[in-house]
Design a protein around this motif. Sequence first.
Motif, short mmCIF file in Angstrom:
data_model
loop_
_atom_site.label_atom_id
_atom_site.label_comp_id
_atom_site.label_asym_id
_atom_site.label_seq_id
_atom_site.Cartn_x
_atom_site.Cartn_y
_atom_site.Cartn_z
N ALA A 5 0.87 -1.31 -0.26
CA ALA A 5 -0.46 -0.13 0.04
C ALA A 5 0.70 1.12 -0.37
O ALA A 5 0.53 2.31 0.54
CB ALA A 5 -1.03 0.00 0.99
N MET A 61 -6.67 2.71 -2.73
CA MET A 61 -5.60 2.78 -1.95
C MET A 61 -5.94 3.00 -0.31
O MET A 61 -4.87 2.47 0.51
CB MET A 61 -3.84 2.14 -2.95
N GLY A 76 -6.18 -3.72 -0.52
CA GLY A 76 -5.66 -4.34 -0.02
C GLY A 76 -5.54 -5.64 -0.15
O GLY A 76 -6.19 -6.16 -0.37
#
Length: 161
Positions: A47, A79, A85
């Motif tokens: 991420a 994101m 995720g």
Amino acid sequence: MRHMSIVATAVAGLLSAVATTAPAAPRGVEAALARLDMAQKEMVAQADVAKLAALSAPELTINAPTGRVLSREEFLAMMRDGRIGAEEFDRTIERVRVSGDTGVVMGSERFTPTAASELGRTYGTAPLRRRYTNIYQRHHGRWYWLARHANVVPMPPGRSP
């Protein structure tokens, strides 16, 4: 004996044809693009929105596995807030092609979404098998991520990705 010679020649010819048509490992610019594509996967897995923003072309367009088309801004926002995720994320590159300033990377992914993500809410947190295509464009000697298509591959009952 003549029959054996003909068969041996035919088999050798077939093996030669297979060897020349099998995809070779990427070299040069294709190998560099494959490394960039794996780095892009790591950015998503971690991420790392700042690195994804730097890699992404302003025109980045994504046909997401959720069935939506996302702009660069929508993707980066998702994101940031966890709507995209991964618990686990593996990628296998199957083909890399470069034509001029355009690069295409295709392959398969095994993606385990987080529970809070859109994919997690849709499919749960089980590993998903996906097919993907990433398109990159070289501008002033640097590659930018321009487009992506990813889709979940349905698995028959009782099989795992």
